[in-house]
Design an enzyme around this catalytic site. Structure first.
Site, PDB file in Angstrom:
ATOM      1  N   PRO A   1     -16.262 -42.310  -0.432  1.00  0.00           N
ATOM      2  CA  PRO A   1     -15.005 -42.352  -1.183  1.00  0.00           C
ATOM      3  C   PRO A   1     -14.885 -43.624  -2.016  1.00  0.00           C
ATOM      4  O   PRO A   1     -15.146 -44.716  -1.517  1.00  0.00           O
ATOM      5  CB  PRO A   1     -13.924 -42.320  -0.097  1.00  0.00           C
ATOM      6  CG  PRO A   1     -14.608 -42.398   1.213  1.00  0.00           C
ATOM      7  CD  PRO A   1     -16.083 -42.443   0.999  1.00  0.00           C
ATOM      8  N   GLU A   2     -14.497 -43.477  -3.277  1.00  0.00           N
ATOM      9  CA  GLU A   2     -14.235 -44.649  -4.099  1.00  0.00           C
ATOM     10  C   GLU A   2     -12.740 -44.930  -4.056  1.00  0.00           C
ATOM     11  O   GLU A   2     -11.961 -44.177  -3.476  1.00  0.00           O
ATOM     12  CB  GLU A   2     -14.744 -44.406  -5.524  1.00  0.00           C
ATOM     13  CG  GLU A   2     -16.237 -44.090  -5.511  1.00  0.00           C
ATOM     14  CD  GLU A   2     -16.986 -44.438  -6.781  1.00  0.00           C
ATOM     15  OE1 GLU A   2     -16.487 -45.247  -7.577  1.00  0.00           O
ATOM     16  OE2 GLU A   2     -18.091 -43.916  -6.965  1.00  0.00           O
TER      17      GLU A   2
ATOM     18  N   ASN B   1     -20.474 -46.131  -6.249  1.00  0.00           N
ATOM     19  CA  ASN B   1     -21.713 -45.847  -6.959  1.00  0.00           C
ATOM     20  C   ASN B   1     -21.531 -44.954  -8.184  1.00  0.00           C
ATOM     21  O   ASN B   1     -22.277 -45.053  -9.147  1.00  0.00           O
ATOM     22  CB  ASN B   1     -22.691 -45.191  -5.977  1.00  0.00           C
ATOM     23  CG  ASN B   1     -24.128 -45.415  -6.364  1.00  0.00           C
ATOM     24  OD1 ASN B   1     -24.442 -46.389  -7.034  1.00  0.00           O
ATOM     25  ND2 ASN B   1     -24.991 -44.514  -5.953  1.00  0.00           N
TER      26      ASN B   1
END
Ligand code: ZN
Length: 254
Positions: free
Chosen positions: A2-3, A160
């Site tokens: 999760p960002e 990422n």
């Protein structure tokens, strides 16, 4: 993984559903049983996200959650299905239940510890962070820009996917030393990340190609060996900062 936009969305949902009322807190797995017993039945005052960290305020006791690489939250309307044996934490109130599995961190902290965690994080684009703070942090880093964007002390919440997409959209080679970026490049990175993380937080997924179909929504992430959507050159992938990055040799010249 999760960002930050996902973490902010969880914080907003949980705040809307659970805050301002007493919450039933249990640990079906048992590993957070002592902490859950201290919180159970107390009023949850507020849920806040910073970077990839979640803070649930129950008076002077704060529940600190970091999902890490594999952690997940599931939110159900009651009657919720029974929690799995691996559910670290279950919260119930207001006709809803949230189950947390596989977090990197799930523990109780005091306000002083929260301050220390916050002090260690760079600016969060979704929590009032500023471009000036971001520029100053990048300017102190001789590491490649692609690695610096994953450093939570440089910018909090970027993962990422966004690092690869933002570097592509700004035409920056990922190996370029962070402190050599021009003011215009730093401004482009910040604006791009702010815009796309905000959009991700609203829509619940990561989209950088406007109006694209689901399988065409990213420019470079996980597209190594495929053709660049802008120029047709073959995208290259390599390891940078411990994770795979993909870039276009023509759109992002060395
Ligand atoms: Zn290209």
């Amino acid at each position: 993984v999760p960002e930050g936009h996902t973490i902010h969305r969880i914080a907003r949902q949980h705040h809307d559903v659970f805050a301002g009322r007493p919450v039933r807190v249990t640990s079906p797995q048992g590993r957070f049983a002592d902490g859950a017993a201290l919180l159970d039945g107390r009023v949850l005052e507020e849920v806040e996200a910073l970077g990839k960290h979640l803070f649930y305020r129950f008076g002077h006791r704060i529940l600190h959650v970091h999902l890490g690489l594999v952690g997940t939250f599931q939110l159900f309307h009651e009657p919720a299905p029974p929690p799995s044996a691996g559910t670290r934490l279950a919260m119930r109130a207001n006709g809803a239940a949230a189950y947390l599995s596989g977090p990197m961190v799930c523990g109780l902290i005091d306000p002083g510890t929260e301050d220390e965690i916050r002090a260690d994080l760079g600016p969060d684009p979704l929590a009032g962070g500023t471009r000036e703070e971001f520029a100053a942090a990048l300017g102190r880093k001789s590491m490649p820009a692609g690695a610096a964007l994953l450093d939570q002390k440089v910018i909090a919440g970027v993962g990422n996917v966004y690092r690869a997409e933002a570097l592509f959209l700004c035409g920056i080679h990922p190996n370029r030393p962070a402190r050599t970026l021009t003011d215009a490049q730093v401004a482009c990175l910040w604006q791009t990340i702010v815009a796309h993380m905000g959009e991700g937080a609203r829509r619940g997924r990561i989209v950088t190609v406007e109006d694209a179909a689901d399988d065409e929504r990213l420019y470079v992430y996980r597209r190594g060996g495929l053709a660049c959507r802008r120029c047709g050159a073959e995208l290259r992938a390599w390891t940078l900062g411990g994770r795979t990055i993909t870039a276009c040799p023509d759109c992002q010249p060395a």
